[in-house]
Design a protein around this motif. Structure first.
Motif, PDB file in Angstrom:
ATOM      1  N   HIS A   1      10.707  -1.066  -9.310  1.00  0.00           N
ATOM      2  CA  HIS A   1       9.613  -0.865 -10.262  1.00  0.00           C
ATOM      3  C   HIS A   1       9.726  -1.816 -11.455  1.00  0.00           C
ATOM      4  CE1 HIS A   1       8.815   2.891  -8.060  1.00  0.00           C
ATOM      5  NE2 HIS A   1       7.614   2.825  -8.607  1.00  0.00           N
ATOM      6  N   ASP A   2      10.940  -2.040 -11.922  1.00  0.00           N
ATOM      7  CA  ASP A   2      11.126  -2.969 -13.035  1.00  0.00           C
ATOM      8  C   ASP A   2      10.638  -4.370 -12.676  1.00  0.00           C
ATOM      9  OD1 ASP A   2      12.193  -0.956 -14.552  1.00  0.00           O
ATOM     10  OD2 ASP A   2      14.293  -1.552 -14.266  1.00  0.00           O
ATOM     11  N   LYS A   3      11.015  -4.834 -11.496  1.00  0.00           N
ATOM     12  CA  LYS A   3      10.619  -6.177 -11.060  1.00  0.00           C
ATOM     13  C   LYS A   3       9.120  -6.240 -10.776  1.00  0.00           C
ATOM     14  CE  LYS A   3      15.159  -7.453  -9.230  1.00  0.00           C
ATOM     15  NZ  LYS A   3      15.967  -7.853  -8.034  1.00  0.00           N
TER      16      LYS A   3
ATOM     17  N   PHE B   1       3.598   5.129   0.478  1.00  0.00           N
ATOM     18  CA  PHE B   1       4.759   4.894  -0.364  1.00  0.00           C
ATOM     19  C   PHE B   1       4.671   3.460  -0.879  1.00  0.00           C
ATOM     20  CE2 PHE B   1       6.088   8.367   2.320  1.00  0.00           C
ATOM     21  CZ  PHE B   1       6.890   9.159   1.507  1.00  0.00           C
ATOM     22  N   ALA B   2       4.382   3.299  -2.159  1.00  0.00           N
ATOM     23  CA  ALA B   2       4.243   1.950  -2.712  1.00  0.00           C
ATOM     24  C   ALA B   2       5.584   1.238  -2.777  1.00  0.00           C
ATOM     25  CB  ALA B   2       3.620   2.020  -4.111  1.00  0.00           C
ATOM     26  N   VAL B   3       6.636   1.996  -3.052  1.00  0.00           N
ATOM     27  CA  VAL B   3       7.982   1.445  -3.211  1.00  0.00           C
ATOM     28  C   VAL B   3       8.944   2.268  -2.364  1.00  0.00           C
ATOM     29  CG1 VAL B   3       9.863   1.056  -4.859  1.00  0.00           C
ATOM     30  CG2 VAL B   3       7.506   0.581  -5.534  1.00  0.00           C
ATOM     31  N   ASP B   4       9.872   1.600  -1.703  1.00  0.00           N
ATOM     32  CA  ASP B   4      10.853   2.319  -0.889  1.00  0.00           C
ATOM     33  C   ASP B   4      11.667   3.276  -1.744  1.00  0.00           C
ATOM     34  OD1 ASP B   4      10.824   1.593   1.971  1.00  0.00           O
ATOM     35  OD2 ASP B   4      11.044  -0.452   1.226  1.00  0.00           O
ATOM     36  N   CYS B   5      11.924   4.464  -1.185  1.00  0.00           N
ATOM     37  CA  CYS B   5      12.606   5.527  -1.908  1.00  0.00           C
ATOM     38  C   CYS B   5      13.509   6.272  -0.929  1.00  0.00           C
ATOM     39  CB  CYS B   5      11.579   6.475  -2.527  1.00  0.00           C
ATOM     40  SG  CYS B   5      10.410   7.139  -1.314  1.00  0.00           S
ATOM     41  N   LEU B   6      14.019   7.408  -1.344  1.00  0.00           N
ATOM     42  CA  LEU B   6      14.919   8.165  -0.482  1.00  0.00           C
ATOM     43  C   LEU B   6      14.258   8.505   0.846  1.00  0.00           C
ATOM     44  CD1 LEU B   6      17.773   9.536  -0.510  1.00  0.00           C
ATOM     45  CD2 LEU B   6      16.570  11.651  -1.095  1.00  0.00           C
TER      46      LEU B   6
ATOM     47  N   CYS C   1       8.194  -0.933   2.637  1.00  0.00           N
ATOM     48  CA  CYS C   1       7.068  -0.824   1.701  1.00  0.00           C
ATOM     49  C   CYS C   1       6.804  -2.172   1.042  1.00  0.00           C
ATOM     50  CB  CYS C   1       7.386   0.217   0.634  1.00  0.00           C
ATOM     51  SG  CYS C   1       7.620   1.882   1.277  1.00  0.00           S
ATOM     52  N   LEU C   2       5.660  -2.288   0.386  1.00  0.00           N
ATOM     53  CA  LEU C   2       5.333  -3.535  -0.306  1.00  0.00           C
ATOM     54  C   LEU C   2       6.303  -3.805  -1.442  1.00  0.00           C
ATOM     55  CD1 LEU C   2       1.431  -3.327  -0.410  1.00  0.00           C
ATOM     56  CD2 LEU C   2       2.878  -4.556   1.222  1.00  0.00           C
ATOM     57  N   ASP C   3       6.809  -2.748  -2.055  1.00  0.00           N
ATOM     58  CA  ASP C   3       7.930  -2.827  -2.983  1.00  0.00           C
ATOM     59  C   ASP C   3       7.650  -3.799  -4.144  1.00  0.00           C
ATOM     60  OD1 ASP C   3      10.183  -1.083  -2.444  1.00  0.00           O
ATOM     61  OD2 ASP C   3      11.450  -2.828  -2.798  1.00  0.00           O
ATOM     62  N   LYS C   4       8.576  -4.736  -4.372  1.00  0.00           N
ATOM     63  CA  LYS C   4       8.448  -5.674  -5.504  1.00  0.00           C
ATOM     64  C   LYS C   4       7.955  -7.041  -5.055  1.00  0.00           C
ATOM     65  CE  LYS C   4      13.405  -6.771  -5.083  1.00  0.00           C
ATOM     66  NZ  LYS C   4      13.679  -5.756  -4.041  1.00  0.00           N
ATOM     67  N   SER C   5       7.354  -7.119  -3.881  1.00  0.00           N
ATOM     68  CA  SER C   5       6.933  -8.390  -3.291  1.00  0.00           C
ATOM     69  C   SER C   5       5.744  -9.011  -4.035  1.00  0.00           C
ATOM     70  CB  SER C   5       6.538  -8.173  -1.829  1.00  0.00           C
ATOM     71  OG  SER C   5       5.389  -7.332  -1.746  1.00  0.00           O
ATOM     72  N   ARG C   6       5.553 -10.308  -3.812  1.00  0.00           N
ATOM     73  CA  ARG C   6       4.382 -10.992  -4.372  1.00  0.00           C
ATOM     74  C   ARG C   6       3.099 -10.374  -3.843  1.00  0.00           C
ATOM     75  NH1 ARG C   6       5.744 -17.514  -4.181  1.00  0.00           N
ATOM     76  NH2 ARG C   6       7.535 -17.473  -5.628  1.00  0.00           N
ATOM     77  N   ALA C   7       3.133  -9.968  -2.582  1.00  0.00           N
ATOM     78  CA  ALA C   7       1.951  -9.343  -1.986  1.00  0.00           C
ATOM     79  C   ALA C   7       1.581  -8.071  -2.736  1.00  0.00           C
ATOM     80  CB  ALA C   7       2.212  -9.034  -0.514  1.00  0.00           C
ATOM     81  N   HIS C   8       2.595  -7.305  -3.151  1.00  0.00           N
ATOM     82  CA  HIS C   8       2.317  -6.069  -3.883  1.00  0.00           C
ATOM     83  C   HIS C   8       1.755  -6.371  -5.272  1.00  0.00           C
ATOM     84  CE1 HIS C   8       3.807  -1.689  -4.717  1.00  0.00           C
ATOM     85  NE2 HIS C   8       2.493  -1.780  -4.642  1.00  0.00           N
ATOM     86  N   VAL C   9       2.299  -7.382  -5.924  1.00  0.00           N
ATOM     87  CA  VAL C   9       1.765  -7.801  -7.226  1.00  0.00           C
ATOM     88  C   VAL C   9       0.292  -8.170  -7.086  1.00  0.00           C
ATOM     89  CG1 VAL C   9       1.872  -9.578  -9.017  1.00  0.00           C
ATOM     90  CG2 VAL C   9       3.988  -8.538  -8.170  1.00  0.00           C
ATOM     91  N   LYS C  10      -0.038  -8.891  -6.032  1.00  0.00           N
ATOM     92  CA  LYS C  10      -1.430  -9.285  -5.806  1.00  0.00           C
ATOM     93  C   LYS C  10      -2.319  -8.068  -5.562  1.00  0.00           C
ATOM     94  CE  LYS C  10      -4.422 -12.056  -2.777  1.00  0.00           C
ATOM     95  NZ  LYS C  10      -5.280 -12.428  -3.909  1.00  0.00           N
ATOM     96  N   VAL C  11      -1.814  -7.105  -4.781  1.00  0.00           N
ATOM     97  CA  VAL C  11      -2.581  -5.881  -4.537  1.00  0.00           C
ATOM     98  C   VAL C  11      -2.899  -5.179  -5.858  1.00  0.00           C
ATOM     99  CG1 VAL C  11      -2.477  -3.541  -3.588  1.00  0.00           C
ATOM    100  CG2 VAL C  11      -1.737  -5.477  -2.197  1.00  0.00           C
ATOM    101  N   LEU C  12      -1.877  -4.956  -6.666  1.00  0.00           N
ATOM    102  CA  LEU C  12      -2.082  -4.219  -7.918  1.00  0.00           C
ATOM    103  C   LEU C  12      -2.950  -5.003  -8.896  1.00  0.00           C
ATOM    104  CD1 LEU C  12       1.446  -2.630  -8.484  1.00  0.00           C
ATOM    105  CD2 LEU C  12      -0.508  -1.749  -7.203  1.00  0.00           C
ATOM    106  N   ALA C  13      -2.788  -6.323  -8.916  1.00  0.00           N
ATOM    107  CA  ALA C  13      -3.628  -7.143  -9.791  1.00  0.00           C
ATOM    108  C   ALA C  13      -5.092  -7.030  -9.387  1.00  0.00           C
ATOM    109  CB  ALA C  13      -3.167  -8.597  -9.748  1.00  0.00           C
TER     110      ALA C  13
END
Length: 341
Positions: free
Chosen positions: A84-86, A278-283, A318-330
């Motif tokens: 999440h930080d990244k 799940f946007a970010v991998d978790c337990l 999951c898309l996690d901290k990837s560039r693809a995820h940044v693009k999705v959220l943007a």
């Protein structure tokens, strides 16, 4: 949606569930107590549930979950927090490159950094408006609804009467759909072979659906659109639901384990296991899939009289901290940041 005026600074608040501070029973119990005492999560009246939770559930689950968290913890700390930080830094940089005056921060519903604290931080940073994006592509009363509750409380506590856009879901956003489909292909899925896709979503109590929750409709729509982006027919994919909390209530099904057992018996070929909500991998993904669901599937294959191969089951991260995820959220946030201009 509010029109953005010159000189406005937009605070963007990404919110997810949370994670224990460390993989130890005490920290896990503290986290789970916050999570499971949420009125949108608790299965009974608050007083009765407090006693059941603290006397019977947390002592056992705290130890068991701490062992699981210990297996996924990294030198940097919780992989959930690190991602999440990244992700927030990447999104902040992306919007800055586009010329937006925006401040991106992550908050958690049940662990630090808490929504109250981050809302106050965004106010102190000079933000004049707020955009809230719960990191749940498919909204539910128990997830997105809980974020809405906490943001409303935080704004009152901070005495911040700022315009606020709340993004309820992005289950059918084209960039999100393409990103999930691309992640499945990147994991080795062959649209021209016999590979199958299992879309596994977090389950919710049926009582929520009866109360008007549209989560099931959104999971179906997301799966259908992702499959369409992959170019596969309906017999190549299905939906399952995982992570039931208790057996005292009816939960949205079919359950993922039942799907895996059926597919193992039918010898369907390679299974690509993806968790689109799940946007970010978790337990639930890093541990449960690798240490519980995958071994379970292989056991079912053996019971069907075959010896499984390692590539018979592939988890799609999951898309996690990837560039693809940044693009999705943007792309999801851009209309709210620009104010529709």
């Amino acid at each position: 949606m509010d029109i953005v005026q010159a000189g406005d600074r937009t605070g963007i608040l990404l919110v997810n569930t949370g994670t224990p501070a460390e993989p130890r029973p005490r920290a896990v119990r503290k986290y789970l107590a916050r999570f499971l005492m949420d009125p949108r999560i608790a299965p009974m009246n608050r007083l009765g549930w407090w006693f059941v939770l603290h006397l019977f559930i947390l002592p056992k689950r705290g130890r068991a979950s701490a062992e699981k968290y210990g297996k996924i913890w990294t030198e940097e700390g919780s992989p959930f927090t690190v991602a999440h930080d990244k992700l927030a830094r990447g999104l902040d940089a992306q919007l800055a490159d586009e010329g937006h005056d925006a401040v991106v921060r992550c908050a958690m519903s049940y662990s630090a950094p808490f929504v109250d604290d981050v809302v106050r931080e965004l106010k102190d940073a000079g933000c004049t408006r707020l955009v809230v994006l719960p990191l749940y592509p498919q909204s539910a009363h128990s997830t997105t609804g809980s974020v809405s509750d906490s943001v409303e409380r935080a704004l009152k506590k901070a005495r911040w009467d700022a315009p606020c856009d709340f993004v309820d879901n992005y289950h059918d956003d084209p960039t999100y759909v393409r990103a999930i489909a691309a992640s499945i292909k990147h994991a080795g899925f062959d649209p021209d072979a016999d590979d199958k896709v299992l879309f596994s979503f977090h389950s919710i109590p049926l009582v929520d659906i009866e109360a008007g929750d549209t989560y099931e409709l959104q999971t179906g729509a997301s799966s259908l659109q992702i499959a369409g982006e992959l170019g596969i027919e309906r017999n190549r994919w299905t939906i399952g639901y995982q992570c039931r909390f208790d057996k005292g209530r009816e939960w949205l099904s079919p359950f993922t384990r039942d799907v895996l057992a059926r597919w193992a018996e039918a010898d369907v070929g390679r299974v690509f296991f993806v968790c689109p909500n799940f946007a970010v991998d978790c337990l639930e993904t890093l541990y449960d899939i690798e240490h519980e669901l995958k071994p379970y599937y292989f056991d079912q294959v053996r019971k069907a009289g075959r010896e499984p191969r390692e590539d018979d089951f592939a988890y799609v991260p999951c898309l996690d901290k990837s560039r693809a995820h940044v693009k999705v959220l943007a792309d999801v946030l851009r209309p709210h940041v620009e104010g529709g201009r």
